[in-house]
Design a protein around this motif. Structure first.
Motif, mmCIF file in Angstrom:
data_model
loop_
_atom_site.group_PDB
_atom_site.id
_atom_site.type_symbol
_atom_site.label_atom_id
_atom_site.label_comp_id
_atom_site.label_asym_id
_atom_site.label_seq_id
_atom_site.Cartn_x
_atom_site.Cartn_y
_atom_site.Cartn_z
ATOM 1 N N LEU A 118 -5.142 -0.261 6.985
ATOM 2 C CA LEU A 118 -5.878 0.045 5.761
ATOM 3 C C LEU A 118 -5.565 1.452 5.270
ATOM 4 O O LEU A 118 -5.354 1.677 4.066
ATOM 5 N N ASP A 119 -5.519 2.407 6.189
ATOM 6 C CA ASP A 119 -5.199 3.787 5.808
ATOM 7 C C ASP A 119 -3.785 3.868 5.228
ATOM 8 O O ASP A 119 -3.541 4.597 4.253
ATOM 9 N N THR A 120 -2.840 3.136 5.812
ATOM 10 C CA THR A 120 -1.464 3.136 5.312
ATOM 11 C C THR A 120 -1.403 2.539 3.906
ATOM 12 O O THR A 120 -0.686 3.043 3.035
ATOM 13 N N ALA A 121 -2.151 1.473 3.696
ATOM 14 C CA ALA A 121 -2.180 0.840 2.375
ATOM 15 C C ALA A 121 -2.753 1.801 1.326
ATOM 16 O O ALA A 121 -2.242 1.885 0.200
ATOM 17 N N LYS A 122 -3.789 2.548 1.697
ATOM 18 C CA LYS A 122 -4.377 3.518 0.785
ATOM 19 C C LYS A 122 -3.398 4.642 0.463
ATOM 20 O O LYS A 122 -3.323 5.113 -0.679
ATOM 21 N N MET A 123 -2.644 5.086 1.467
ATOM 22 C CA MET A 123 -1.647 6.132 1.242
ATOM 23 C C MET A 123 -0.574 5.646 0.271
ATOM 24 O O MET A 123 -0.131 6.389 -0.612
ATOM 25 N N LEU A 124 -0.152 4.387 0.425
ATOM 26 C CA LEU A 124 0.849 3.823 -0.478
ATOM 27 C C LEU A 124 0.305 3.767 -1.907
ATOM 28 O O LEU A 124 1.028 4.080 -2.872
ATOM 29 N N THR B 26 -10.172 -6.005 9.240
ATOM 30 C CA THR B 26 -8.980 -5.267 8.831
ATOM 31 C C THR B 26 -8.722 -4.110 9.783
ATOM 32 O O THR B 26 -9.641 -3.352 10.114
ATOM 33 N N ASP B 27 -7.494 -4.009 10.226
ATOM 34 C CA ASP B 27 -7.122 -2.907 11.099
ATOM 35 C C ASP B 27 -7.195 -1.593 10.321
ATOM 36 O O ASP B 27 -6.636 -1.479 9.232
ATOM 37 N N GLN B 28 -7.878 -0.596 10.866
ATOM 38 C CA GLN B 28 -8.106 0.655 10.165
ATOM 39 C C GLN B 28 -6.805 1.389 9.865
ATOM 40 O O GLN B 28 -6.635 1.966 8.787
ATOM 41 N N LYS B 29 -5.853 1.348 10.807
ATOM 42 C CA LYS B 29 -4.577 2.030 10.595
ATOM 43 C C LYS B 29 -3.809 1.384 9.438
ATOM 44 O O LYS B 29 -3.220 2.073 8.599
#
Length: 277
Positions: free
Chosen positions: A190-196, A185-188
């Motif tokens: 993943l971070d965007t998904a967590k922010m959402l 999984t691309d970290q960026k």
């Protein structure tokens, strides 16, 4: 509220006479199937393919198919005896566990429990004990001719029975096809998904969720009804006894005319002429 079942729930030496009530109801809009030609409701009949006729309820028996077209027939008396043996047993809470230990996939249907006559004190005792311990009770009980594994918990000051599936009723998750295992999984991303997820996180309020499809379907039905876009089933033609009798009489008359022998020709005049000559 309709009582579905009466019995006794026990834990230790405490017995609680209770009543069981359905906690949920299916509000799906039920649609009938009509014959397009005459707008009459379609009937589904139980037909024997060998005898080629409709079978009445009293002619039907229950059976278990253990191989292709091989059955073990079970009589109503045998089934009733088994159910009676189980129903007579009190529902006993065998374990107390934490609700978090039971995955939601096991939950099936919810029922409310109310105390029966003389059960209020014991009902309150169990309710308070479950609240204070933050536990739920695991029990076995018979509902609709089936032995159920059940969880007994507190919901808004009322005891609730949650029927739960047995382990062999839950399909093995390993049989689900095409589930990815180790995909990088691309970290960026993943971070965007967590922010959402963080932005959409809120306290659960069931009142905010509506069945939009059911609402739209009911609105459409009301609109068509108000505009007289309706259909009326065609009445089945019932034979009229008077008409049948008249038809039978006319048919009999026609047959009688056909079967009646032709009249003989008269010879009286010729005989008289010979006599006078």
């Amino acid at each position: 509220m309709h009582t579905m079942w009466k019995g006794t729930i026990s834990f230790g030496l405490v017995n609680i006479p209770v009543k069981l009530h359905a906690a949920t109801e299916n509000k799906d809009v039920k649609l009938r199937q009509l014959h397009k030609e005459c707008q009459s409701p379609i009937k589904y009949q139980k037909v024997c393919p060998v005898c080629e006729r409709e079978v009445e309820s009293e002619e039907i028996v229950k059976a278990f198919e253990y191989a292709k077209n091989k059955f073990v027939v079970l009589t109503d008396e045998e089934m009733a005896e088994l159910q009676e043996e189980q129903t007579d047993k009190a529902v006993e809470i065998v374990d107390f566990v934490s609700l978090q230990e039971i995955d939601p996939i096991y939950f099936e249907k919810s029922y409310y429990l109310s105390p029966n006559e003389g059960g209020s004190k014991a009902y309150t005792l169990l309710r308070q004990a479950l609240k204070d311990s933050e536990k739920i009770g695991v029990a076995k009980m018979i509902i609709r001719s089936k032995e159920q594994l059940a969880a007994i918990r507190v919901y808004e000051n009322t005891l609730v029975v949650e029927t739960i599936h047995y382990p062999d009723e839950v399909r093995d998750v390993k049989e689900v096809p095409n589930v990815p295992e180790d995909v990088k999984t691309d970290q960026k991303e993943l971070d965007t998904a967590k922010m959402l997820i963080d932005q959409l996180t809120a306290e659960f309020d069931p009142e905010k969720y509506k069945d939009n499809y059911r609402t739209a379907l009911l609105d459409l039905i009301d609109e068509k009804k108000n505009n007289d876009e309706t259909a009326t089933a065609t009445d089945k033609q019932v034979p009229d006894n008077v008409t049948n009798l008249m038809e039978a009489l006319e048919a009999s008359l026609d047959r009688a005319k056909k079967d009646k022998p032709a009249p003989k020709k008269k010879t009286t005049t010729k005989k008289k002429m010979k006599k006078n000559a």
